[in-house]
Write an enzyme that holds these catalytic residues in place. Structure first.
Site, PDB file in Angstrom:
ATOM      1  N   HIS A 108      24.152  74.584  30.124  1.00  0.00           N
ATOM      2  CA  HIS A 108      23.894  73.601  31.180  1.00  0.00           C
ATOM      3  C   HIS A 108      22.870  74.148  32.182  1.00  0.00           C
ATOM      4  O   HIS A 108      21.850  73.510  32.459  1.00  0.00           O
ATOM      5  CB  HIS A 108      25.212  73.261  31.878  1.00  0.00           C
ATOM      6  CG  HIS A 108      25.087  72.283  32.994  1.00  0.00           C
ATOM      7  ND1 HIS A 108      25.355  70.946  32.847  1.00  0.00           N
ATOM      8  CD2 HIS A 108      24.706  72.433  34.289  1.00  0.00           C
ATOM      9  CE1 HIS A 108      25.150  70.317  33.996  1.00  0.00           C
ATOM     10  NE2 HIS A 108      24.757  71.204  34.900  1.00  0.00           N
ATOM     11  N   GLU A 109      23.144  75.338  32.700  1.00  0.00           N
ATOM     12  CA  GLU A 109      22.249  75.893  33.725  1.00  0.00           C
ATOM     13  C   GLU A 109      20.883  76.248  33.122  1.00  0.00           C
ATOM     14  O   GLU A 109      19.860  76.148  33.802  1.00  0.00           O
ATOM     15  CB  GLU A 109      22.892  77.108  34.402  1.00  0.00           C
ATOM     16  CG  GLU A 109      24.231  76.813  35.092  1.00  0.00           C
ATOM     17  CD  GLU A 109      24.197  75.654  36.092  1.00  0.00           C
ATOM     18  OE1 GLU A 109      23.133  75.402  36.676  1.00  0.00           O
ATOM     19  OE2 GLU A 109      25.250  74.998  36.271  1.00  0.00           O
ATOM     20  N   GLU A 142      19.721  66.914  36.714  1.00  0.00           N
ATOM     21  CA  GLU A 142      20.963  66.890  35.941  1.00  0.00           C
ATOM     22  C   GLU A 142      20.709  66.339  34.531  1.00  0.00           C
ATOM     23  O   GLU A 142      21.413  66.702  33.590  1.00  0.00           O
ATOM     24  CB  GLU A 142      21.999  66.051  36.689  1.00  0.00           C
ATOM     25  CG  GLU A 142      23.437  66.343  36.334  1.00  0.00           C
ATOM     26  CD  GLU A 142      23.885  67.771  36.626  1.00  0.00           C
ATOM     27  OE1 GLU A 142      23.257  68.456  37.464  1.00  0.00           O
ATOM     28  OE2 GLU A 142      24.850  68.210  35.984  1.00  0.00           O
TER      29      GLU A 142
HETATM   30 ZN    ZN Z   1      24.040  70.679  36.828  1.00  0.00          ZN
END
Ligand code: ZN
Length: 508
Positions: free
Chosen positions: A262-263, A301
Site C-alpha cells: 500500500h505505502e 489513495e
Molecule cells: Zn493510504
C-alpha cells in the site's frame, strides 16, 4: 519580480514544508516519547512560517510579475497552472483568520489527551465537550473558507477539492446499492480457511519479504527506505527521497506485507513526479501545506489501493509469488495452496474497527464517518447524540453491534486534532483505483499479460504516464478524464468487487 522570482519564492515554501516532513518522519519512526512536546512546537513554527511566506508581500509582487509574464501561455501549461495555484492558495489562506487557526491548534494539542483518556475509559462523555468546540471551530472555518451549498464542501476542499456533499450523497447511494447485497450474501456463505495467516512469522523475515515485494512492484529503494511504525505511512522529501513504513505482527503476517505494498503505491506516485516540478507548486500542496506531488488525497489513495488490492491481492500475484512466500517462511505454508492463500488474504468479515476492515467492508466505515461529519457540521446532529447515531449506522451497514465507545465513535484520532472532511479520500481512492486499473488493462491487453508473468513494469509505466508524472498540474477530475475519458465513475469498482467476491465466496 518575475516568474523565476515566483519559482524561487515558492521553492522556499517547499523547503519549509519538507523540513517539517523530515521532523514529522523522525517523530513517527525514531524519536523518543520525550521529544513530543517540543517537536509539536517546531512543526507548528515551520507550518506558520510556510504560510506567512506564501502570503508575504514579496510573494504577491512575484505573483504579479509572473502573471504578466505567462499571460500568453495555454491555460493548462505548467507555468499558467503554477501562477493560478499560487493565487488560489494565497486567497484561501487569507480567508481564514489567524486567530481561528490559533484556537484550532491550541485545542488540538489539549484535545488529543482528552480523546486518549476517553478512549482508554471507553467513555464518550469525556471527549464530548472538546469535540463540540472542535465542531464549532470547523463550522467557523467553513464560513471563512466559503461554500455554495453545504458547509462540508468547504472542509473537504482542503483535502479533496471538487468534492461536494451532494456529489458524495449520490456516490454513496450507488455504492450501497451495489455493495450491501454482497456483504449480506457473504455473511451467509462458507468462510475460506485463514488460520495459517496467524502462525509464527519471524519479524525480520516479514520485513525482508515486505521490502522485497515492494521493490518487486517498482518501489525504488535508491530513493527510499522502509521502517517499522504502529501506523504505516509514506512521506516524501522530493521525488528522490520517498520513505515508507509498515507495521509488523509476529502472528498475523498480512499486515506487514499489504501495509508495505500500500505505502509503496503511495511512494511510486511521488517517485514518478516529473523531476522538472521539484520544489515548485506542482510538487507542493499550497492549500493543505504539505510538500507532496500528488494532486489530492483521494488521487494518492488510488495509487496505494491499486497496488495493494488490484495487484497484491490478485489471483495472478499469488500464482506468481506463492513460491517466494513459501521460501521466505520455510515450512510455514507447506499445507496451503495458491488458491487457499489468495482466498485467505481476500476474506471479508464485517468488523467495527476501520483500520482492520477488508476491501469490501472498508467503504462502509468511510460512508458512516462522512455522513455523520456532514450532519455535525450542518447542525442536524448534536455531538451528544453521536454515539447512538454511530452505532445505529454500524448495525444498518454492516450488521455489527458496537460493544463500547472505544470500539465505536472514539476509535479514530482524526477529530481530536480538528480534522473534519478528510475521510472521503479513502473511498474516492478506491473508486479511482478501479477506474484506472480497468481502463489500463482494457485498453492495453499487454498490461494484464505482463502481470500474469509477474512483470509490473508496463502497469507502472502506464500509471506514471497517466497520473504520477503530472504532479499537481491537472486536477483530480482532469487526470481521470485524460486517463479514462470520463469523470469519477463508481461502476468499475462495483464490478470489481462483485466479480472478485462472488468468485471467492461462490455466490450465485
Ligand atoms: Zn493510504
Amino acid at each position: 519580480m518575475s516568474y523565476a522570482g515566483l519559482i524561487e519564492a515558492t521553492g522556499r515554501v517547499n523547503d519549509f514544508l519538507n523540513a517539517g516532513s523530515v521532523l514529522s518522519w523522525d517523530a513517527r519512526t525514531m524519536m523518543p516519547k520525550g521529544g513530543a512536546e517540543t517537536r509539536a512546537k517546531q512543526l507548528a513554527t515551520l507550518a506558520v512560517a510556510a504560510r506567512n511566506l506564501l502570503c508575504s508581500d514579496e510573494m504577491k509582487r512575484a505573483l504579479e510579475g509572473a502573471e504578466a509574464e505567462v499571460a500568453g501561455k495555454p491555460e493548462d501549461s505548467p507555468e499558467a497552472r503554477i501562477v493560478a495555484q499560487v493565487r488560489e492558495a494565497i486567497a484561501y489562506h487569507e480567508r481564514i483568520p489567524t486567530e481561528l487557526l490559533r484556537r484550532k491548534t491550541e485545542l488540538g494539542a489539549s484535545a488529543h489527551e482528552v480523546w486518549a483518556e476517553a478512549r482508554e475509559k471507553a467513555d464518550f462523555s469525556i471527549f464530548a465537550p472538546a469535540l463540540t468546540t472542535m465542531v464549532d471551530i470547523n463550522r467557523e472555518m467553513a464560513q471563512a473558507i466559503g461554500f455554495d451549498a453545504h458547509p462540508y464542501d468547504a472542509l473537504m476542499y482542503r483535502f479533496e477539492p471538487g468534492t461536494t456533499h451532494a456529489g458524495l450523497t449520490t456516490l454513496f447511494a450507488r455504492l450501497r446499492e451495489g455493495m450491501i447485497p454482497l456483504v449480506r450474501a457473504i455473511a451467509e456463505a462458507e468462510k475460506p480457511r485463514s488460520e495459517f495467516l496467524f502462525r509464527d512469522y519471524p519479524v525480520d523475515a516479514q520485513m525482508d519479504f515486505a521490502l522485497n515485494m515492494a521493490k518487486r512492484i517498482g518501489y525504488d529503494t535508491d530513493r527510499g527506505r522502509l521502517d517499522t511504525t504502529v501506523h504505516p505511512f509514506e512521506v516524501s522529501f522530493t521525488r528522490n527521497d520517498v520513505r515508507i513504513t509498515t507495521r509488523v505482527n509476529k502472528n498475523y503476517m498480512p499486515m506487514s506485507l499489504f501495509g508495505a505494498l500500500h505505502e509503496a503505491g503511495h511512494a511510486m506516485y511521488e517517485q514518478g513526479v516529473d523531476p522538472a516540478y521539484t520544489r515548485t507548486p506542482l510538487a507542493t500542496d499550497l492549500i493543505s501545506l504539505y510538500a507532496v506531488g500528488g494532486v489530492s488525497f483521494g488521487a494518492h489513495e488510488s495509487q496505494s489501493r491499486l497496488w495493494e488490492n488490484h495487484v497484491g491481492r490478485s489471483h495472478a500475484f499469488w500464482a506468481n509469488h506463492m513460491s517466494d512466500i513459501r521460501a521466505a517462511y520455510p515450512g510455514t505454508l507447506d499445507d496451503v495452496s495458491d488458491e487457499e492463500f489468495y482466498r485467505a488474504v481476500n476474506r471479508s468479515e464485517p468488523s467495527f474497527i476501520r483500520v482492520e476492515a477488508d476491501e469490501l467492508t472498508y467503504d462502509f466505515h468511510i460512508m458512516l464517518r462522512c455522513e455523520l461529519e456532514a450532519k455535525l457540521v450542518d447542525g442536524s446532529l448534536e455531538v451528544a447524540d453521536l454515539p447512538e447515531a454511530w452505532n445505529a449506522a454500524m448495525k444498518d451497514y454492516l450488521g455489527v453491534d458496537v460493544p463500547d465507545d472505544a470500539n465505536g465513535v472514539l476509535q479514530d484520532v482524526h477529530w481530536s486534532s480538528g480534522q473534519i472532511g478528510t475521510f472521503c479520500n479513502y473511498t474516492i481512492g478506491n473508486i479511482m483505483a478501479a477506474q484506472l486499473f480497468s481502463t489500463a488493462t482494457a485498453e492495453n491487453p499487454g498490461i494484464q499479460t505482463a502481470l500474469d508473468g509477474a512483470d509490473y513494469t508496463p502497469l507502472r509505466d502506464w500509471l506514471t504516464d497517466k497520473v504520477a508524472q503530472h504532479g499537481r498540474r491537472f486536477s483530480r477530475d482532469e487526470l481521470l478524464e485524460n486517463a479514462t475519458g470520463r469523470p469519477l465513475d463508481p461502476e468499475p469498482y462495483i464490478t470489481h468487487l462483485t466479480d472478485k467476491f462472488s468468485d471467492i465466496y461462490a455466490l450465485a
